[in-house]
Design a protein around this motif. Structure first.
Motif, PDB file in Angstrom:
ATOM      1  N   LYS A  91      -1.008   5.664  11.697  1.00 42.56           N
ATOM      2  CA  LYS A  91      -0.245   5.587   9.481  1.00 42.56           C
ATOM      3  C   LYS A  91       0.136   4.444   9.661  1.00 42.56           C
ATOM      4  O   LYS A  91       1.394   4.421  10.130  1.00 42.56           O
ATOM      5  CB  LYS A  91      -0.850   7.163   9.745  1.00 42.56           C
ATOM      6  CG  LYS A  91      -0.534   7.120   8.584  1.00 42.56           C
ATOM      7  CD  LYS A  91      -0.032   8.096   7.570  1.00 42.56           C
ATOM      8  CE  LYS A  91      -0.492   8.189   5.973  1.00 42.56           C
ATOM      9  NZ  LYS A  91       0.281  10.135   5.798  1.00 42.56           N
ATOM     10  N   GLU A  92      -0.661   3.568   8.675  1.00 44.94           N
ATOM     11  CA  GLU A  92       0.164   3.138   7.795  1.00 44.94           C
ATOM     12  C   GLU A  92       1.976   3.273   6.967  1.00 44.94           C
ATOM     13  O   GLU A  92       1.570   4.805   6.570  1.00 44.94           O
ATOM     14  CB  GLU A  92      -0.782   2.068   7.067  1.00 44.94           C
ATOM     15  CG  GLU A  92      -1.420   1.147   8.045  1.00 44.94           C
ATOM     16  CD  GLU A  92      -2.025  -0.001   6.625  1.00 44.94           C
ATOM     17  OE1 GLU A  92      -1.813  -0.961   6.107  1.00 44.94           O
ATOM     18  OE2 GLU A  92      -2.844   0.400   5.964  1.00 44.94           O
ATOM     19  N   ILE A 114       2.369   2.443  11.261  1.00 43.43           N
ATOM     20  CA  ILE A 114       2.308   0.934  12.054  1.00 43.43           C
ATOM     21  C   ILE A 114       2.573  -0.499  10.594  1.00 43.43           C
ATOM     22  O   ILE A 114       2.560   0.140   9.426  1.00 43.43           O
ATOM     23  CB  ILE A 114       0.795   1.479  11.528  1.00 43.43           C
ATOM     24  CG1 ILE A 114      -0.115   2.406  12.601  1.00 43.43           C
ATOM     25  CG2 ILE A 114       0.107  -0.966  11.856  1.00 43.43           C
ATOM     26  CD1 ILE A 114      -2.072   1.647  11.774  1.00 43.43           C
ATOM     27  N   CYS A 201      -6.414   5.264  14.126  1.00 41.98           N
ATOM     28  CA  CYS A 201      -5.492   5.377  12.872  1.00 41.98           C
ATOM     29  C   CYS A 201      -6.813   5.249  12.157  1.00 41.98           C
ATOM     30  O   CYS A 201      -8.197   4.948  11.288  1.00 41.98           O
ATOM     31  CB  CYS A 201      -5.640   3.508  12.705  1.00 41.98           C
ATOM     32  SG  CYS A 201      -4.761   3.871  10.810  1.00 41.98           S
ATOM     33  N   PRO A 205      -7.094   0.136   8.026  1.00 40.51           N
ATOM     34  CA  PRO A 205      -6.084  -0.655   7.376  1.00 40.51           C
ATOM     35  C   PRO A 205      -6.255  -1.914   5.911  1.00 40.51           C
ATOM     36  O   PRO A 205      -6.856  -2.298   5.807  1.00 40.51           O
ATOM     37  CB  PRO A 205      -5.771  -1.720   8.459  1.00 40.51           C
ATOM     38  CG  PRO A 205      -7.554  -1.980   9.030  1.00 40.51           C
ATOM     39  CD  PRO A 205      -7.775  -0.465   8.586  1.00 40.51           C
TER      40      PRO A 205
END
Length: 682
Positions: A91-92, A114, A201, A205
């Motif tokens: 995950k960001e 991330i 993910c 993004p």
């Protein structure tokens, strides 16, 4: 004997896809589970040009006097198989994620956060200390106060684990190449299988936000939204000095969706461009660059240009788009616009490639005629002819046609190709209509030479030739042509009458209908083992009963029908058919055999399926299969006492001296029946 499942070899280039049922995914999952032990199973996604159907296909054909298969497909691509964890995700980073004592359980499944790397599209995966699972130390690397998942270490451990259970040839970027013998099937040739691990993910993004908001003519907004909600993945591939820590964002899911939503003209356009580019003397230009330029062109072009009459202009448009990118030394990634693919090669190399592409645009027809990649594909569409009747010969004939006094040479050549192309297309009911059109062309050519015939006669003749070829003949091709003829409206009785007259007997048509019934049965279960296609089951039963009607004294036909009825839970009917098979066997001088392979596994019960998984085939006299069906059905009906009454005769039949061959699986079937009846000593 039951035929092998039809491989859909009649499809055109961009329709044909192989079936890789022999490839085992379990060893790969086992290797990954040593790194991620909490994952009971993995998401397995096929990706790349094979899944997208954006590959060049050629047919290799044996000479007429060669034994064995006359038709073989060669794929100009590898099979890419991506393995993703079901549970652990990446995950960001958000502000709330950074809070050390966050009570939010939503990040407990996040194995790593991330962090964007210096090069766009590349990231680092920082380990999440709040995750419920822990990665092994041998795939981690510390940098400062943080711990990261190392892409290079992960690949090394994965490869080491995998080589203990499954042969891996070498590493290639983020992929591990598996040798070809694990994926080959009859009539198909490939280089290898690429095994790719990726972290999933689930969110799109931020580095690719521009793609989702971009103004475009293609694809449709609903496709964009579907791709956006799929998210992306990260594969173990770095860039630059810190490559051992970096992972590359993968948009293979998105690319597959886009490719599968191309219309036929767009697909043809891409394949032609790809073939022309692959022919360039400069070999370092990857297919991904062509796809990238193609997607940009699709997005910018007027949607109305995509029609067959305009295909040539579309091809030139894509080549021009790629040429301009090379001249400006800028080819943006389709999803992450900041990433320039041409950064990896020199400006001098870009100039060389763009010059060659400009020569294609100046003389496109010459480029097409001289393209080794495309002429191989054209030949696969033209016919399954030996080399002496190949594409180069056709080109020479066409060039000399106006000056040649003997126009029959070209007529004979086209007759040969149209006939063979028609037969190729007749192997698949989906392309049968196009196939019959080519056969009708041959009829007209023959009429011009004074020979009166019709499509029905030509097709029946091809079936006879199939079944007479090389000993056992090509039963699969013959049965598939019968299926296609039925789909086009040819009557069964008409076919039977013609074949009986041509062969002076009923053996060939009876065998043909037997094989066609087996084919229908396999196809009925192809898409769903638990809910078969009822229409195809009906056709299978009709064909098998027709074979019994044509040859009522043949044990094989009765027993094949009993196997069909047993598989479809019609136990009482199966018992009667099996008893008929036993009666016919008792009156026979030789015990004929039935055999089943991997493609028929879905039409068999669990015991026989298990044996095939271990040994690839199961083979025994029809009499033995009859006893097996008899015992199995009686056991299903809870009539075990009746079943036991047959066991002595069953055991004696296993060693019957009338067998065609010495070695078979008679005792295997007998022992399976003993297991069903829970007999001691087995």
């Amino acid at each position: 004997m039951a035929i092998r499942q039809l491989r859909q070899c009649g499809r055109l280039v961009y329709w044909h896809r192989p079936n890789f049922g022999r490839f085992e995914f379990e060893p790969t999952e086992d290797a990954l589970r040593k790194i991620l032990p909490w994952e009971t199973s993995f998401i397995i996604e096929r990706s790349g040009s094979l899944e997208e159907r954006l590959y060049l296909l050629s047919m290799e054909v044996a000479e007429e006097n060669e034994a064995g298969s006359s038709l073989r497909y060669r794929y100009g691509t590898d099979l890419d198989v991506m393995f993703l964890p079901q549970l652990a995700i990446i995950k960001e980073i958000t502000v709330s994620d950074e809070e050390e004592n966050s009570a939010d359980e939503s990040i407990s499944d996040v194995v790593a956060f991330i962090e964007n790397a210096k090069e766009p599209r590349y990231v680092k995966l920082r380990v999440n200390t709040a995750c419920r699972w822990s990665l092994p130390d041998d795939v981690l690397e510390s940098k400062g106060d943080c711990v990261y998942v190392s892409s290079s270490k992960f690949c090394d451990v994965f490869r080491k684990n995998l080589n203990q259970v499954q042969e891996v040839a070498k590493a290639a970027g983020p992929s591990l190449l598996v040798t070809e013998h694990l994926v080959q099937e009859a009539g198909i040739s490939m280089e290898s299988v690429d095994l790719v691990f990726a972290f999933r993910c689930p969110n799109w993004p931020s580095v690719a936000d521009e793609w989702a908001k971009r103004k475009r003519n293609w694809p449709q907004p609903e496709i964009v939204q579907m791709i956006f909600h799929q998210g992306c993945a990260a594969v173990a591939k770095g860039f630059g000095d810190a490559s051992h820590l970096e992972w590359r964002l993968s948009f293979s899911f998105a690319e597959t969706v886009l490719a599968q939503n191309l219309n036929p003209v767009q697909r043809k356009c891409y394949l032609v461009v790809k073939g022309l580019v692959k022919d360039l003397h400069y070999e370092r230009i990857p297919s991904y660059w062509v796809k990238c330029a193609f997607f940009w062109f699709l997005e910018e072009a007027d949607p109305d240009i995509w029609n067959n009459l305009n295909l040539g202009h579309c091809v030139l448009g894509v080549i021009e788009r790629l040429t301009k990118c090379l001249q400006s030394y800028t080819l943006p990634n389709y999803f992450v616009i900041q990433r320039n693919h041409l950064k990896e090669i020199s400006k001098e190399s870009c100039a060389i490639i763009s010059k060659e592409l400009m020569q294609i645009m100046q003389k496109p027809l010459l480029a097409l005629a001289n393209s080794p990649k495309l002429t191989k594909c054209i030949e696969s569409l033209l016919s399954q002819a030996p080399e002496k009747f190949g594409y180069s010969t056709l080109l020479a004939l066409l060039k000399e046609f106006h000056s040649s006094p003997d126009k029959n040479v070209l007529s004979d050549f086209l007759k040969y190709h149209l006939y063979n192309l028609g037969l190729v297309l007749m192997k698949n009911p989906r392309t049968a209509q196009k196939g019959i059109e080519y056969i009708e062309c041959v009829v007209q050519i023959l009429k011009g030479t004074g020979k009166q015939t019709n499509a029905h006669e030509l097709l029946c003749n091809s079936i006879v030739q199939c079944l007479r070829r090389n000993g056992d003949g090509d039963a699969e091709a013959a049965a598939c042509r019968l299926i296609s003829m039925r789909s086009l409206g040819f009557s069964d009785q008409e076919v039977i009458a013609t074949l009986t007259k041509a062969t002076n007997g009923i053996d060939l048509p009876a065998s043909l209908f037997h094989d066609a019934g087996c084919f229908y049965h396999v196809q009925a279960y192809e898409d769903d083992v638990t809910e078969p296609n009822g229409e195809l089951l009906t056709h299978a039963e009709m064909m098998l009963k027709k074979s019994v009607e044509l040859q009522p004294t043949s044990a094989s036909h009765h027993v094949e029908l009993s196997m069909f009825l047993y598989r479809n839970d019609r136990f009482d009917e199966a018992i009667e058919a099996a008893k008929q098979g036993i009666t016919c066997s008792e009156a026979s001088k030789v015990l004929k055999y039935l055999g089943y392979g991997r493609s028929e596994e879905i039409t068999l019960d669990g015991n026989l399926g298990y044996h095939i998984q271990r040994n690839d085939t199961i083979k025994a006299p029809a009499l033995i299969f009859a006893y097996y069906v008899l015992v199995a059905c009686l056991e299903e009906l809870r009539r075990e006492d009746e079943a036991l009454q047959f066991m002595n005769s069953y055991k004696t039949a296993c060693g019957d001296p009338r067998k065609e061959v010495g070695e078979d699986d008679s005792l295997v079937l007998y022992n399976y029946s003993c297991l069903l009846l829970k007999l001691p000593g087995v």
